[in-house]
Design an enzyme around this catalytic site. Structure first.
Site, PDB file in Angstrom:
ATOM      1  N   ASP A  48       0.858  -1.319   0.008  1.00  0.00           N
ATOM      2  CA  ASP A  48      -0.013   0.070  -0.016  1.00  0.00           C
ATOM      3  C   ASP A  48       0.931   1.210   0.071  1.00  0.00           C
ATOM      4  OD1 ASP A  48      -3.249   0.378   0.853  1.00  0.00           O
ATOM      5  OD2 ASP A  48      -1.745   2.088   1.155  1.00  0.00           O
ATOM      6  N   ASN A 106     -12.934  -3.131   2.236  1.00  0.00           N
ATOM      7  CA  ASN A 106     -14.041  -2.095   2.400  1.00  0.00           C
ATOM      8  C   ASN A 106     -14.934  -2.440   1.127  1.00  0.00           C
ATOM      9  OD1 ASN A 106     -12.941  -1.374   4.702  1.00  0.00           O
ATOM     10  ND2 ASN A 106     -11.447  -0.053   3.507  1.00  0.00           N
ATOM     11  N   HIS A 158     -10.168  -4.976  -3.344  1.00  0.00           N
ATOM     12  CA  HIS A 158      -8.812  -5.371  -2.843  1.00  0.00           C
ATOM     13  C   HIS A 158      -9.188  -6.253  -1.341  1.00  0.00           C
ATOM     14  CE1 HIS A 158      -9.883  -1.370  -2.560  1.00  0.00           C
ATOM     15  NE2 HIS A 158      -9.239  -1.393  -1.289  1.00  0.00           N
TER      16      HIS A 158
END
Ligand code: 5GP
Length: 120
Positions: free
Chosen positions: A33, A91, A104
C-alpha cells in the site's frame, strides 16, 4: 456501480503506473500500500474487473474466488506474519470508506493491531 477501468488498481494491473509488487499469479496481484497503516500493509487484488467484495462474490468464477483467497493466504505467509499474526480487511461502499473501486483485500501485520474497529 459499474466497473471503471480507469481506477488506479486497473492502471496498476495494466502496468500503466508502478507498484511495489510482492506476488503475482494467474488470479491475483499483491503490492505494498502506498500509504501504509502498519509496518506490513499489502493489498491483494484479483486480476478480473470487480468493483468490490459484493461484485466479486456474485460475479467471479469459483476458480477466481479460490485463486484470490489462496493468494491472500500465501502472501501473508510469505511476508512472515504467521507467528506474530495478521489481519485482513476488505471495504465495500460508503460506510466502509471504500476509496478504490477495484476489489482488494488489505493485509496488515508487523505490530499489535489493536481493536478490530476504532472506538465510536
Ligand atoms: P480502500 O479504502 O478502498 O479499502 O483502500 C484503498 C487503499 O489503496 C488505501 O489504503 C490507499 O492507501 C491505497 N492506494 C491508493 N492509491 C494507491 C496507489 O496508487 N498505489 C498503491 N500501492 N496503493 C494505493
Amino acid at each position: 456501480m459499474a466497473y471503471d477501468d480507469q481506477n488506479i488498481f486497473a492502471k496498476i494491473l495494466r502496468a500503466e503506473i508502478p507498484c511495489s509488487k510482492v506476488y503475482e499469479d494467474d488470479f491475483a496481484l499483491a503490492f505494498h500500500d502506498v500509504n501504509p497503516q502498519a509496518p506490513i500493509h499489502v493489498l491483494v487484488i484479483p486480476k478480473g474487473p470487480y468493483v468490490s467484495m459484493d461484485d466479486f462474490s456474485v460475479n467471479a468464477s469459483t476458480e477466481e474466488i479460490a485463486g484470490l483467497f489462496a493468494a491472500v493466504g500465501r502472501v501473508a505467509r510469505d511476508l512472515g506474519t504467521i507467528e506474530g499474526g495478521y489481519r485482513i480487511l476488505a471495504n465495500h461502499g460508503a460506510d466502509a470508506h471504500q476509496e478504490v473501486f477495484h476489489f482488494h483485500v488489505h493485509i496488515f501485520a508487523g505490530r499489535d493491531l489493536g481493536a478490530m474497529l476504532p472506538p465510536r
